[in-house]
Design a protein around this motif. Structure first.
Motif, PDB file in Angstrom:
ATOM      1  N   HIS A 244     -19.152  26.316  50.512  1.00 50.44           N
ATOM      2  CA  HIS A 244     -17.898  26.930  50.636  1.00 50.44           C
ATOM      3  C   HIS A 244     -18.040  28.156  51.624  1.00 50.44           C
TER       4      HIS A 244
ATOM      5  N   GLU B  17     -13.953  20.901  48.533  1.00 52.77           N
ATOM      6  CA  GLU B  17     -14.692  20.700  47.145  1.00 52.77           C
ATOM      7  C   GLU B  17     -15.459  19.410  47.533  1.00 52.77           C
TER       8      GLU B  17
ATOM      9  N   SER C 140     -17.201  21.161  39.494  1.00 55.74           N
ATOM     10  CA  SER C 140     -17.193  22.490  39.870  1.00 55.74           C
ATOM     11  C   SER C 140     -15.999  23.176  40.422  1.00 55.74           C
ATOM     12  N   CYS C 141     -15.243  23.357  40.057  1.00 55.52           N
ATOM     13  CA  CYS C 141     -14.199  24.323  41.032  1.00 55.52           C
ATOM     14  C   CYS C 141     -14.748  25.375  40.714  1.00 55.52           C
ATOM     15  N   ARG C 142     -15.472  26.304  41.540  1.00 55.34           N
ATOM     16  CA  ARG C 142     -15.848  27.493  41.462  1.00 55.34           C
ATOM     17  C   ARG C 142     -15.504  28.486  42.498  1.00 55.34           C
ATOM     18  N   GLN C 143     -14.503  28.255  43.152  1.00 58.25           N
ATOM     19  CA  GLN C 143     -14.291  28.843  44.276  1.00 58.25           C
ATOM     20  C   GLN C 143     -13.244  29.715  43.921  1.00 58.25           C
TER      21      GLN C 143
ATOM     22  N   HIS D 273     -23.740  24.219  46.350  1.00 60.85           N
ATOM     23  CA  HIS D 273     -22.296  24.001  46.274  1.00 60.85           C
ATOM     24  C   HIS D 273     -21.465  25.109  46.787  1.00 60.85           C
TER      25      HIS D 273
ATOM     26  N   ALA E  72     -18.399  20.309  49.150  1.00 61.91           N
ATOM     27  CA  ALA E  72     -19.599  21.106  48.400  1.00 61.91           C
ATOM     28  C   ALA E  72     -20.037  20.150  47.293  1.00 61.91           C
TER      29      ALA E  72
HETATM   30 ZN   LIG Z   1     -16.170  24.396  44.537  1.00 56.81          ZN
END
Ligand SMILES: [Zn+2]
Length: 263
Positions: A130, A146, A2-5, A126, A149
């Motif tokens: 952050h 991460e 999930s890198c969603r940041q 998640h 999260a």
């Molecule tokens: Zn993330």
């Protein structure tokens, strides 16, 4: 995974989200404010459940690591479908289009965008991790950001059954444990691979579950950053304070237990 940041730096470069869009009340089926949290949604959602799940994450960060967050506004913007999410974000946050959710910090407002999927609550947990970390800290290493999260996106009782646990265990038993020094070289979301998320998660599990001493290492490291310090790479910081840090970690990764440890 999930890198969603979107990082703060990216946020400042990208066009900020137009808050006036939220005043288009005809778009949102749900528009509810609970303290500093406001939920906008194109589809029916249980705001009480969302609020309690996010509060659980905030409580965990506060109780285990002293990460307090603050009362700055948090906005959840929830879309009925992936296409609706894409249409909305295509112009302002094109980086978000490959992800199910994204965290965007716009000065003193933190925004989480997500679309309705079976992972929605996982994604929200998640992303709120952050949010709280970035409210509390001026910066932090990406692997800690991460890793925490990933760790907090699921309930504690699900950690032990994670497929990631088995992968870390057998790789470690074959002599390939997660390498902290490698993770410390991964300093942008674009560089972060799936294995890096898993290994960041594993390092957080070690620090939180191995012993009070390892948990306190992480807590004191974050405290120092919160107080304006620049403690340097965590690997060096930890080895200076815990002489057998590396061997403790390698031993933990071969077992990956999730015992609760007392404060
Ligand atoms: Zn993330």
């Amino acid at each position: 995974m999930s890198c969603r940041q979107i990082t703060l730096l990216s946020c400042l470069i990208l066009c900020p989200w137009n808050r006036a869009d939220c005043q288009d009340t005809s778009r949102w089926l749900v528009q509810e404010q609970r303290g500093s949290l406001t939920v906008y949604s194109e589809f029916p959602v249980d705001v009480d459940t969302i609020e309690s799940q996010l509060q659980f994450v905030s409580d965990q960060l506060r109780d285990q690591l002293g990460v307090a967050g603050n009362d700055e506004a948090v906005e959840l913007i929830l879309f009925r479908s992936q296409s609706s999410y894409h249409n909305y974000l295509a112009q302002t946050l094109p980086e978000a289009l490959q992800r199910r959710a994204v965290f965007f910090r716009n000065h003193d407002v933190s925004q989480i965008y997500a679309w309705n999927s079976r992972w929605l609550m996982v994604d929200l947990r998640h992303e709120i991790t952050h949010v709280r970390l970035h409210q509390h800290l001026p910066f932090l290493p990406l692997w800690i950001d991460e890793g925490l999260a990933e760790y907090l996106e699921t309930n504690a009782d699900q950690q032990g059954s994670s497929s990631r646990r088995e992968t870390v265990r057998w790789k470690s038993r074959l002599g390939f444990p997660p390498r902290l020094e490698h993770l410390e070289q991964v300093n942008s979301a674009a560089m972060m691979q799936g294995d890096d998320y898993r290994d960041s998660w594993a390092w957080i599990c070690f620090l939180l579950h191995n012993s009070p001493a390892t948990r306190d290492l992480l807590r004191s490291y974050l405290d120092e950053i919160h107080s304006g310090g620049v403690p340097g790479p965590f690997s060096s910081y930890a080895k200076q304070r815990l002489s057998d840090f590396s061997s403790l970690a390698n031993s933990y990764f071969r077992k990956m237990h999730f015992h609760l440890i007392s404060r």
